[in-house]
Design a protein around this motif. Structure first.
Motif, PDB file in Angstrom:
ATOM      1  N   TRP A 149       0.837  -1.206   0.000  1.00 36.19           N
ATOM      2  CA  TRP A 149       0.000   0.000   0.000  1.00 36.19           C
ATOM      3  C   TRP A 149       0.874   1.259   0.000  1.00 36.19           C
ATOM      4  CZ3 TRP A 149      -5.427  -0.768   0.209  1.00 36.19           C
ATOM      5  CH2 TRP A 149      -6.190   0.396   0.221  1.00 36.19           C
ATOM      6  N   GLN A 150       2.035   1.145   0.607  1.00 39.94           N
ATOM      7  CA  GLN A 150       2.987   2.252   0.586  1.00 39.94           C
ATOM      8  C   GLN A 150       3.957   2.146  -0.587  1.00 39.94           C
ATOM      9  OE1 GLN A 150       5.443   2.611   4.097  1.00 39.94           O
ATOM     10  NE2 GLN A 150       6.461   4.463   3.365  1.00 39.94           N
ATOM     11  N   ASP A 151       4.566   0.975  -0.732  1.00 42.23           N
ATOM     12  CA  ASP A 151       5.634   0.835  -1.718  1.00 42.23           C
ATOM     13  C   ASP A 151       5.136   0.971  -3.147  1.00 42.23           C
ATOM     14  OD1 ASP A 151       7.300   0.374   0.434  1.00 42.23           O
ATOM     15  OD2 ASP A 151       7.243  -1.816   0.220  1.00 42.23           O
ATOM     16  N   ARG A 152       3.885   0.590  -3.383  1.00 40.22           N
ATOM     17  CA  ARG A 152       3.356   0.618  -4.743  1.00 40.22           C
ATOM     18  C   ARG A 152       2.093   1.482  -4.828  1.00 40.22           C
ATOM     19  NH1 ARG A 152       3.703  -4.992  -7.813  1.00 40.22           N
ATOM     20  NH2 ARG A 152       3.342  -3.489  -9.502  1.00 40.22           N
ATOM     21  N   TRP A 153       2.014   2.466  -3.960  1.00 38.47           N
ATOM     22  CA  TRP A 153       0.824   3.306  -3.913  1.00 38.47           C
ATOM     23  C   TRP A 153       0.513   3.926  -5.275  1.00 38.47           C
ATOM     24  CZ3 TRP A 153      -0.212   8.391  -4.978  1.00 38.47           C
ATOM     25  CH2 TRP A 153      -1.482   8.846  -4.592  1.00 38.47           C
ATOM     26  N   ILE A 154       1.522   4.404  -5.977  1.00 35.48           N
ATOM     27  CA  ILE A 154       1.275   5.083  -7.250  1.00 35.48           C
ATOM     28  C   ILE A 154       0.688   4.123  -8.273  1.00 35.48           C
ATOM     29  CG2 ILE A 154       3.567   4.740  -8.271  1.00 35.48           C
ATOM     30  CD1 ILE A 154       1.332   7.924  -8.408  1.00 35.48           C
ATOM     31  N   ASP A 155       0.933   2.821  -8.130  1.00 34.55           N
ATOM     32  CA  ASP A 155       0.337   1.847  -9.042  1.00 34.55           C
ATOM     33  C   ASP A 155      -1.151   1.670  -8.778  1.00 34.55           C
ATOM     34  OD1 ASP A 155       2.773   1.249 -10.358  1.00 34.55           O
ATOM     35  OD2 ASP A 155       3.347  -0.088  -8.717  1.00 34.55           O
ATOM     36  N   MET A 156      -1.578   1.976  -7.560  1.00 29.01           N
ATOM     37  CA  MET A 156      -3.019   1.938  -7.252  1.00 29.01           C
ATOM     38  C   MET A 156      -3.703   3.210  -7.712  1.00 29.01           C
ATOM     39  SD  MET A 156      -3.350   0.129  -3.509  1.00 29.01           S
ATOM     40  CE  MET A 156      -2.004   0.951  -2.678  1.00 29.01           C
ATOM     41  N   ALA A 157      -2.993   4.320  -7.665  1.00 31.34           N
ATOM     42  CA  ALA A 157      -3.543   5.616  -8.057  1.00 31.34           C
ATOM     43  C   ALA A 157      -3.207   5.880  -9.518  1.00 31.34           C
ATOM     44  CB  ALA A 157      -3.005   6.720  -7.163  1.00 31.34           C
ATOM     45  N   ALA A 158      -3.809   5.086 -10.383  1.00 26.84           N
ATOM     46  CA  ALA A 158      -3.473   5.180 -11.816  1.00 26.84           C
ATOM     47  C   ALA A 158      -4.557   4.468 -12.628  1.00 26.84           C
ATOM     48  CB  ALA A 158      -2.114   4.534 -12.074  1.00 26.84           C
ATOM     49  N   PRO A 159      -4.732   4.896 -13.877  1.00 27.81           N
ATOM     50  CA  PRO A 159      -4.075   6.000 -14.568  1.00 27.81           C
ATOM     51  C   PRO A 159      -4.853   7.302 -14.381  1.00 27.81           C
ATOM     52  CG  PRO A 159      -5.451   4.847 -16.125  1.00 27.81           C
ATOM     53  CD  PRO A 159      -5.593   4.116 -14.802  1.00 27.81           C
ATOM     54  N   ALA A 160      -4.318   8.370 -14.955  1.00 26.84           N
ATOM     55  CA  ALA A 160      -5.077   9.619 -15.017  1.00 26.84           C
ATOM     56  C   ALA A 160      -6.288   9.434 -15.917  1.00 26.84           C
ATOM     57  CB  ALA A 160      -4.194  10.738 -15.566  1.00 26.84           C
ATOM     58  N   ILE A 161      -7.353  10.175 -15.606  1.00 25.59           N
ATOM     59  CA  ILE A 161      -8.558  10.184 -16.443  1.00 25.59           C
ATOM     60  C   ILE A 161      -8.404  11.376 -17.383  1.00 25.59           C
ATOM     61  CG2 ILE A 161     -11.085  10.276 -16.449  1.00 25.59           C
ATOM     62  CD1 ILE A 161     -10.956   9.165 -13.553  1.00 25.59           C
ATOM     63  N   ASP A 162      -7.863  11.103 -18.551  1.00 29.32           N
ATOM     64  CA  ASP A 162      -7.396  12.171 -19.436  1.00 29.32           C
ATOM     65  C   ASP A 162      -8.505  13.146 -19.836  1.00 29.32           C
ATOM     66  OD1 ASP A 162      -4.785  11.230 -19.372  1.00 29.32           O
ATOM     67  OD2 ASP A 162      -5.045   9.986 -21.149  1.00 29.32           O
ATOM     68  N   ASP A 163      -9.698  12.636 -20.073  1.00 29.27           N
ATOM     69  CA  ASP A 163     -10.780  13.534 -20.482  1.00 29.27           C
ATOM     70  C   ASP A 163     -11.145  14.507 -19.361  1.00 29.27           C
ATOM     71  OD1 ASP A 163     -10.847  12.405 -22.975  1.00 29.27           O
ATOM     72  OD2 ASP A 163     -12.615  11.157 -22.604  1.00 29.27           O
ATOM     73  N   SER A 164     -11.030  14.074 -18.128  1.00 30.89           N
ATOM     74  CA  SER A 164     -11.282  14.988 -17.006  1.00 30.89           C
ATOM     75  C   SER A 164     -10.190  16.041 -16.897  1.00 30.89           C
ATOM     76  CB  SER A 164     -11.383  14.200 -15.695  1.00 30.89           C
ATOM     77  OG  SER A 164     -12.560  13.430 -15.639  1.00 30.89           O
ATOM     78  N   VAL A 165      -8.950  15.628 -17.177  1.00 32.36           N
ATOM     79  CA  VAL A 165      -7.851  16.600 -17.188  1.00 32.36           C
ATOM     80  C   VAL A 165      -8.097  17.641 -18.277  1.00 32.36           C
ATOM     81  CG1 VAL A 165      -5.368  16.925 -17.466  1.00 32.36           C
ATOM     82  CG2 VAL A 165      -6.232  14.904 -16.254  1.00 32.36           C
ATOM     83  N   ASP A 166      -8.599  17.206 -19.426  1.00 31.92           N
ATOM     84  CA  ASP A 166      -8.925  18.152 -20.500  1.00 31.92           C
ATOM     85  C   ASP A 166      -9.990  19.152 -20.049  1.00 31.92           C
ATOM     86  OD1 ASP A 166      -7.138  16.890 -22.171  1.00 31.92           O
ATOM     87  OD2 ASP A 166      -8.664  15.736 -23.255  1.00 31.92           O
ATOM     88  N   ILE A 167     -10.965  18.677 -19.274  1.00 32.70           N
ATOM     89  CA  ILE A 167     -12.013  19.568 -18.769  1.00 32.70           C
ATOM     90  C   ILE A 167     -11.425  20.589 -17.804  1.00 32.70           C
ATOM     91  CG2 ILE A 167     -14.088  19.653 -17.328  1.00 32.70           C
ATOM     92  CD1 ILE A 167     -14.813  16.881 -18.522  1.00 32.70           C
ATOM     93  N   LEU A 168     -10.561  20.134 -16.916  1.00 36.44           N
ATOM     94  CA  LEU A 168      -9.878  21.046 -15.997  1.00 36.44           C
ATOM     95  C   LEU A 168      -9.168  22.145 -16.780  1.00 36.44           C
ATOM     96  CD1 LEU A 168      -8.419  21.914 -13.336  1.00 36.44           C
ATOM     97  CD2 LEU A 168      -6.782  20.065 -13.778  1.00 36.44           C
ATOM     98  N   ARG A 169      -8.463  21.764 -17.814  1.00 34.01           N
ATOM     99  CA  ARG A 169      -7.698  22.746 -18.587  1.00 34.01           C
ATOM    100  C   ARG A 169      -8.605  23.664 -19.402  1.00 34.01           C
ATOM    101  NH1 ARG A 169      -2.810  18.420 -19.827  1.00 34.01           N
ATOM    102  NH2 ARG A 169      -1.654  18.911 -17.908  1.00 34.01           N
ATOM    103  N   ALA A 170      -9.730  23.147 -19.859  1.00 32.49           N
ATOM    104  CA  ALA A 170     -10.683  23.992 -20.581  1.00 32.49           C
ATOM    105  C   ALA A 170     -11.245  25.066 -19.667  1.00 32.49           C
ATOM    106  CB  ALA A 170     -11.811  23.140 -21.160  1.00 32.49           C
TER     107      ALA A 170
END
Length: 206
Positions: free
Chosen positions: A75-96
């Protein structure tokens, strides 16, 4: 009423957060089910989200459950593997929204250390005008206090805030304070809500 600011949750809105899926892949679905049945891992994570030290919580729970210590340490050593991937379309909305000049804030249940890891891996998390992170605030959604703290800090009246989150209880708590709220079930519906609110145009996402 046109919102003056838009607030994003992060987990399962901008970044997928599916620990069960990670463990299914790494240790198998059967062992994962036994693991999650034996230990309150989401309760463990809630402690981190309230600001307890990441490494200390993991070490404590691992020591208390030696049969599962290896899996707990993941849970610590591989946390970033659990928090993935980015939801690209939502990132596009943020940037819009940012291109349209709309203030955008993050309000998320996140640990102090885990949010720093997230920032290092996902540069778009730096693009918010304000960050409201539960670990730093010492309180988590859906406690009404965290919404009050956001209001006090940002200076925007509740009815002028538009918030999206994937958890119904978090949306309900925001609505009870007078916030405009959208239960996130995917980027398409969220984009439609923002277009309907007059904050972005359909063409802005093309």
């Amino acid at each position: 009423m046109t919102p003056d600011a838009v607030i994003f949750d992060i987990g399962n809105v901008l970044i997928e957060w599916q620990p069960e899926r990670f463990y299914d892949r790494v240790i198998g679905a059967e062992r994962r089910a036994a693991f999650f049945g034996a230990i309150d891992l989401h309760g463990m994570n809630d402690r981190i989200d309230r600001g307890e030290p990441f490494a200390a919580v993991i070490a404590e729970v691992a020591a208390a459950n030696p049969d599962w210590a290896k899996e707990i340490r993941m849970w610590q050593d591989r946390w970033i593997d659990m928090a993935a991937p980015a939801i690209d379309d939502s990132v596009d909305i943020l940037r819009a929204l940012r291109r349209a000049g709309v203030p955008v804030f993050a309000l998320s249940n996140f640990g102090i250390e885990t949010f720093q890891i997230g920032r290092e891996h996902y540069p778009f998390l730096e693009e918010f005008d304000r960050h409201y992170i539960s670990g730093h605030m010492g309180v988590t959604k859906p406690d009404p206090r965290i919404y009050e703290m956001v209001e006090d800090d940002c200076g925007v009246t509740p009815e002028r805030l538009l918030f999206t989150d994937d958890r119904p209880e978090n949306i309900m708590a925001a609505s009870e304070r007078g916030w405009q709220a959208h239960l996130f079930d995917g980027p398409v519906g969220w984009a439609r809500r923002l277009v309907a609110a007059g904050l972005i145009t359909r063409g802005a996402l093309a």
